[in-house]
Motif scaffolding. Structure first.
Motif, short mmCIF file in Angstrom:
data_model
loop_
_atom_site.label_atom_id
_atom_site.label_comp_id
_atom_site.label_asym_id
_atom_site.label_seq_id
_atom_site.Cartn_x
_atom_site.Cartn_y
_atom_site.Cartn_z
N ILE A 171 0.81 -1.21 0.00
CA ILE A 171 0.00 0.00 0.00
C ILE A 171 0.85 1.27 0.00
O ILE A 171 0.34 2.36 -0.18
CB ILE A 171 -0.94 0.03 1.22
N ASP A 172 2.15 1.13 0.21
CA ASP A 172 3.04 2.29 0.26
C ASP A 172 3.62 2.53 -1.13
O ASP A 172 4.31 1.66 -1.68
CB ASP A 172 4.16 2.07 1.27
N VAL A 173 3.34 3.69 -1.69
CA VAL A 173 3.83 4.02 -3.03
C VAL A 173 5.35 4.07 -3.05
O VAL A 173 5.98 3.83 -4.08
CB VAL A 173 3.23 5.37 -3.49
N LYS A 174 5.97 4.32 -1.90
CA LYS A 174 7.43 4.36 -1.84
C LYS A 174 8.03 3.00 -2.19
O LYS A 174 9.11 2.92 -2.79
CB LYS A 174 7.89 4.80 -0.45
N SER A 175 7.34 1.92 -1.83
CA SER A 175 7.82 0.59 -2.18
C SER A 175 7.83 0.40 -3.69
O SER A 175 8.75 -0.21 -4.25
CB SER A 175 6.93 -0.48 -1.53
N ILE A 176 6.80 0.93 -4.36
CA ILE A 176 6.73 0.84 -5.83
C ILE A 176 7.86 1.67 -6.45
O ILE A 176 8.52 1.23 -7.40
CB ILE A 176 5.36 1.33 -6.33
N TRP A 177 8.10 2.85 -5.89
CA TRP A 177 9.16 3.72 -6.40
C TRP A 177 10.52 3.02 -6.30
O TRP A 177 11.30 3.00 -7.25
CB TRP A 177 9.14 5.02 -5.63
N LEU A 178 10.80 2.43 -5.16
CA LEU A 178 12.07 1.74 -4.98
C LEU A 178 12.14 0.50 -5.87
O LEU A 178 13.20 0.16 -6.41
CB LEU A 178 12.25 1.34 -3.52
N GLY A 179 11.01 -0.18 -6.02
CA GLY A 179 10.99 -1.37 -6.88
C GLY A 179 11.30 -1.04 -8.33
O GLY A 179 12.06 -1.75 -8.99
N MET A 180 10.74 0.05 -8.84
CA MET A 180 11.02 0.45 -10.21
C MET A 180 12.48 0.83 -10.40
O MET A 180 13.11 0.51 -11.42
CB MET A 180 10.12 1.64 -10.60
N MET A 181 13.04 1.50 -9.39
CA MET A 181 14.46 1.86 -9.46
C MET A 181 15.33 0.61 -9.45
O MET A 181 16.32 0.52 -10.19
CB MET A 181 14.82 2.77 -8.29
N HIS A 182 14.94 -0.37 -8.63
CA HIS A 182 15.72 -1.60 -8.56
C HIS A 182 15.66 -2.37 -9.87
O HIS A 182 16.64 -3.00 -10.29
CB HIS A 182 15.20 -2.47 -7.41
N ILE A 183 14.53 -2.33 -10.53
CA ILE A 183 14.40 -3.01 -11.83
C ILE A 183 15.38 -2.41 -12.84
O ILE A 183 15.93 -3.13 -13.69
CB ILE A 183 12.94 -2.91 -12.33
#
Length: 614
Positions: A171-183
């Motif tokens: 539910i935390d958009v920050k997790s998505i942001w970090l995930g995209m950067m990691h990709i």
């Protein structure tokens, strides 16, 4: 079964034991919140999937794919650090707690890596069962397996992020942001364009890159998040020297990545000043962002005449000239003088090591190992005393050392682009100390083991200073256990001193790499007769010597503290007993892993020590 023995030992030490102990000792109240329950469930599932992949994945390459390290190492560390940091702030509501997004994205990345291994294993098994010899030979190539594995991991990672977000598990958009950067980091590793990226991928196994890129993503992502939070005047709850250290390291790594991307540009190839200018500019730009995050403004009268200088240099001047807090504590200028003296003596002797290695062709491998461990001895002399005397200075210096080594690698990497292909003196010096884990450097690419040595020594201290040390109501760092041996405080008030009870944590990197790893390697070369199963190059005698040396070092360090009244005699035995199990597990990790132990040993040992404390 003999083939699986050491891989199973590695899985048990890095994933099995830590996850089991973490689950048994976890407070049920911590697992009530949805994000924490999700992360812990993913980490447990990843451990089980990685076990299945270890049993199924037959990797015949010398260094392997780093399955266990890439799937479990960093997510487990993030999870236990997050738990402990939140327990120290129990009065804060779960909605206000930060940092869970780092655990979430790391857990998802580990799960994607484990699933990718199972898919690759299934494809290879299917090809063999169909009798497709050409396909099986193609997939068995290490380069193809690496590319296929990371390409699958990237796709799986993206699918998992979307699925978990849509299902409201994340539910935390920050997790998505970090995930995209990691990709993006994973995609760069899977790149097949040698002109654009060179041979830097050969410096890492897939698992090593997953662990390293996860940490890089946390640093870069958190820096960007802190920068964006300035609009709300949010002051980060991080010591100032750590903000500077991580901001500078973040900028230096960004500059090196940019250098790799510009290798095919003719203008970049014209002068050696190009990598220096790029790395320096990105580092200073990142440091200025750090100054904004700290809201640093020079107010010291000695600095008012230097307002035209970058704020980061003004901050560094202020940091180095700060008066010691304790009567017997050396000034930071004196510490710099001590380091210069050690480096001059140590590096002067190191210049004779390449010729000493070349004197014997039959014992060249053993001499390379001995010469490499010589630098571990220098690390003990440089790092241990200052970690005890001035940990803030040591934390910042770790980051500066890594930045200088990364800049040296950028210069070495640029040198491979020259038409004459002449070797730079720096490359000639490095070439004498390369081993089987420096394949990239041997081919003119990136060398990471020396940078990993600094990183491994720094990680436990950084964890201690970022997450573990409790804070006073005045928002100042508490006086730490290791400063009490310096005598009477020069401060007006010394009340409220809190011993956070992690006496060994700041020293773990120096302990396991400087003392344990060096002693085990040297003793194994001289007296090792019985090797571990599964074709391991480590000896049982060397592993025993490593465990004994680390135990003795823990006892002597605790005894020193008891003699200087910074801990009681009872704490002496408590530290030794509390560290026995983690040290034994770290010894088994060193014996079983084929990855760069300068990275995996300190991280695994830090997680185990924190888990055992809970």
């Amino acid at each position: 079964m003999n083939r699986l023995f050491m891989p199973l030992v590695e899985w048990s030490c890095v994933a099995g034991f830590p996850v089991t102990i973490l689950c048994i000792g976890a407070d049920l109240s911590w697992r009530v919140s949805s994000c924490d329950a999700f992360s812990s469930s993913v980490i447990i599932g990843t451990a089980l999937l990685s076990l299945a992949a270890v049993v199924s994945f037959n990797d015949s390459s010398k260094r392997g794919s780093g399955l266990v390290m890439g799937s479990n190492l960093v997510p487990t560390l993030y999870s236990v650090v997050y738990q402990i940091s939140q327990e120290a702030e129990a009065e804060v509501s779960s909605r206000e707690r930060g940092g869970s997004y780092h655990v979430e994205f790391a857990a998802i990345s580990g799960l994607a890596f484990a699933i990718s291994h199972l898919v690759v294993c299934g494809r290879r098994t299917s090809n063999l069962s169909k009798g497709d010899k050409e396909a099986s030979c193609r997939v068995s190539s290490y380069q193809d397996v690496r590319t296929e594995l990371m390409s699958l991991c990237r796709k799986c990672y993206l699918c998992l992020v979307l699925v978990f977000y849509k299902s409201a598990l994340v539910i935390d958009v920050k997790s998505i942001w970090l995930g995209m950067m990691h990709i993006l980091f994973i995609s760069s590793y899977a790149s097949k364009n040698p002109k654009a990226w060179g041979a830097w991928q050969d410096a890492f196994t897939p698992g090593e890159w997953m662990a390293v890129s996860t940490i890089l993503t946390s640093l870069l992502g958190e820096g960007a998040l802190q920068w964006s939070s300035l609009k709300g005047n949010v002051s980060p709850d991080v010591p100032g020297h750590m903000i500077v250290a991580l901001a500078g390291l973040m900028g230096c790594v960004s500059g090196f990545i940019l250098c790799c991307m510009l290798k095919s540009v003719p203008a970049y190839q014209m002068t050696i000043l190009a990598p220096v200018a790029i790395v320096a500019s990105t580092t200073f730009a990142s440091l200025e962002m750090g100054m904004d995050i700290m809201e640093f403004t020079p107010v010291d009268s000695a600095l008012l005449g230097f307002q035209g200088m970058p704020r980061c240099l003004l901050w560094l001047y202020n940091f180095l000239t700060t008066e010691p807090e304790f009567a017997l504590q050396p000034t930071r200028i004196q510490i710099l003088g001590y380091w210069v003296a050690i480096l001059i003596m140590g590096l002067s002797l190191a210049t004779y090591l390449p010729s000493w290695i070349a004197m014997s062709e039959t014992a060249k491998t053993e001499r390379v190992i001995i010469a490499r461990k010589y630098f571990h001895l220098i690390a003990i002399l440089l790092f241990y005393p200052i970690t005890k005397l001035d940990p803030d200075m040591m934390s910042l210096s770790y980051a500066i050392s890594m930045c200088l080594l990364i800049l040296a690698e950028a210069i070495r990497d640029w040198d491979t682009l020259t038409p004459t292909k002449s070797s730079h003196p720096l490359s000639n010096f490095f070439s004498g100390f390369l081993d089987e884990k420096d394949v990239s450097a041997a081919n003119g690419g990136l060398a990471i083991t020396h940078i990993a040595l600094i990183f491994g020594c720094a990680v436990p201290l950084w964890i201690d200073q970022l997450f573990i040390v409790t804070k006073l109501d005045s928002n100042e760092q508490t006086k730490r256990w290791y400063l009490q041996l310096l005598g009477t405080s020069n401060a007006k008030n010394d009340e409220g001193i809190v011993n956070h009870g992690n006496d060994l944590l700041p020293l773990l990197g120096v302990l396991v790499l400087g003392v344990g790893d060096s002693t085990g390697a040297l003793f194994g070369i001289k007296f090792g007769r019985h090797r571990w199963p599964s074709g391991s190059s480590r000896t049982i005698e060397g592993s025993i010597a490593m465990l004994v040396a680390m135990s003795i070092a823990v006892y002597l360090d605790s005894y020193l503290d008891s003699m200087t009244h910074s801990s009681t005699y009872k704490n002496l035995h408590y530290n030794v007993h509390r560290s026995s199990f983690p040290l034994a597990i770290a010894t088994l990790v060193e014996a079983s892993t084929t990855q760069v132990d300068n990275i995996c040993l300190p991280v695994a040992l830090s997680a185990l020590l924190l888990i055992m404390k809970r």
